[in-house]
Design a protein around this motif. Structure first.
Motif, mmCIF file in Angstrom:
data_model
loop_
_atom_site.group_PDB
_atom_site.id
_atom_site.type_symbol
_atom_site.label_atom_id
_atom_site.label_comp_id
_atom_site.label_asym_id
_atom_site.label_seq_id
_atom_site.Cartn_x
_atom_site.Cartn_y
_atom_site.Cartn_z
ATOM 1 N N THR A 223 0.827 -1.207 0.000
ATOM 2 C CA THR A 223 0.000 0.000 0.000
ATOM 3 C C THR A 223 0.860 1.255 0.000
ATOM 4 O OG1 THR A 223 -1.803 -1.116 1.159
ATOM 5 C CG2 THR A 223 -1.764 1.282 1.268
ATOM 6 N N VAL A 224 1.862 1.293 0.878
ATOM 7 C CA VAL A 224 2.746 2.463 0.928
ATOM 8 C C VAL A 224 3.552 2.585 -0.359
ATOM 9 C CG1 VAL A 224 4.714 3.500 2.120
ATOM 10 C CG2 VAL A 224 2.889 2.414 3.434
ATOM 11 N N GLY A 226 2.612 1.673 -3.298
ATOM 12 C CA GLY A 226 1.707 2.214 -4.302
ATOM 13 C C GLY A 226 1.546 3.718 -4.174
ATOM 14 N N GLU A 227 1.479 4.225 -2.923
ATOM 15 C CA GLU A 227 1.370 5.668 -2.702
ATOM 16 C C GLU A 227 2.610 6.396 -3.219
ATOM 17 O OE1 GLU A 227 0.801 6.020 1.448
ATOM 18 O OE2 GLU A 227 -1.261 5.260 1.445
ATOM 19 N N VAL A 228 3.782 5.831 -2.924
ATOM 20 C CA VAL A 228 5.031 6.464 -3.367
ATOM 21 C C VAL A 228 5.120 6.467 -4.892
ATOM 22 C CG1 VAL A 228 7.545 6.272 -3.351
ATOM 23 C CG2 VAL A 228 6.247 5.910 -1.242
ATOM 24 N N ALA A 230 2.679 6.356 -7.008
ATOM 25 C CA ALA A 230 1.682 7.283 -7.545
ATOM 26 C C ALA A 230 2.202 8.719 -7.500
ATOM 27 C CB ALA A 230 0.374 7.153 -6.768
ATOM 28 N N GLU A 231 2.862 9.084 -6.389
ATOM 29 C CA GLU A 231 3.417 10.433 -6.264
ATOM 30 C C GLU A 231 4.514 10.672 -7.299
ATOM 31 O OE1 GLU A 231 4.697 10.868 -2.271
ATOM 32 O OE2 GLU A 231 2.668 10.777 -1.416
#
Length: 276
Positions: A223-224, A226-228, A230-231
């Protein structure tokens, strides 16, 4: 049994006759001599379309040529490349051509259009990809065939050679394929043992994090991550937007020239086949 199902069954029986099947991508990463020495003499080597990208002399091992179709029929047929391509594979152990399609808009060429003495068969892979592959793109020939083989010939080793999905200075990647989706699926299948790869598989970086810090589950790490990602992708998109603004005049001029350009032979053939 429909013609498509009958054709798939015949091809499944053919592939089941080989203990090892190596799918050879048209990639700079392919080293034919190394592949030949690594696998036994009864290994089937499957090549795709423009084999001169990986062969500089005739290949004399057991081989099959996959000819991809487009809206105008098999690419090597309407480009009149069949003779040049087959010349690099023709030997007593050349099994002929498998003309495939992986998209609903793609059309087979009649076997006689290939004008070779070796057998030519058709394999429709489009139905098996419908509802699975992203509808905005078309599957690559190698990806589509790999998925077919792990189900049609489950007892055979299916090896991917040169499936890097990386652009090189010599060969480009076509934007009509979803390279990210394909790499995700292929790496999952490789790690599950359903496919093999001649190259090094990327390390399980996220799994290594979870093992080092057991308080984080693999799901939390993903999950983390994926966030990174995406950014970082958003940052790349902003940079791409700036480039598009700078090149807008050049792209408008290019579009004007393309509208004035006569239709290609491929486009004319596609229109003719679509009207039949």
């Amino acid at each position: 049994m429909s013609d498509e199902a009958d054709g798939a069954a015949r091809w499944a029986a053919f592939f089941q006759g080989f203990g090892t099947i190596v799918l050879v991508a048209n990639s700079d990463a392919v080293r034919i001599n190394a592949l030949r020495s690594r696998y036994s003499e009864d290994t089937l080597f499957v090549f795709f379309n423009k084999v001169y990208k990986v062969l500089d002399r005739t290949f004399d091992g057991p081989s099959l040529l996959v000819a991809r179709s487009g809206p105008a029929g098999a690419n090597i047929v309407y480009r009149r490349e069949v003779g040049d391509v087959v010349a690099l594979l023709r030997s007593p152990r050349f099994h002929g051509i498998c003309n495939i399609r992986a998209g609903e808009s793609e059309r087979f060429s009649a076997p006689a259009e290939f004008a070779i003495p070796e057998p030519v068969g058709q394999l429709d892979l489009a139905p098996g990809l419908m509802g699975f592959y992203p509808s905005t793109h078309l599957a690559t020939s190698g990806f589509a065939l790999a998925l077919f083989l792990i189900e049609a010939a489950p007892a055979s080793r299916v090896v991917l050679a040169g499936f890097t999905a990386r652009r090189s200075q010599k060969w480009k990647l076509f934007a009509d394929h979803d390279w990210t989706f394909e790499q995700i699926v292929l790496r999952l299948l490789i790690r599950a043992g359903r496919l093999e790869s001649t190259g090094a598989v990327a390390d399980d970086v996220f799994g290594a994090i979870a093992r080092r810090f057991p308080q984080f589950t693999p799901g939390e790490v993903s999950t983390v991550a994926g966030e990174v990602l995406a950014e970082r992708l958003e940052g790349a998109n902003l940079a791409i937007d700036d480039l598009l603004k700078l090149t807008r005049p050049q792209r408008r001029f290019d579009a004007l020239l393309r509208r004035l350009k006569p239709k290609t032979r491929k486009a004319r053939l596609a229109e003719t086949k679509a009207s039949q």
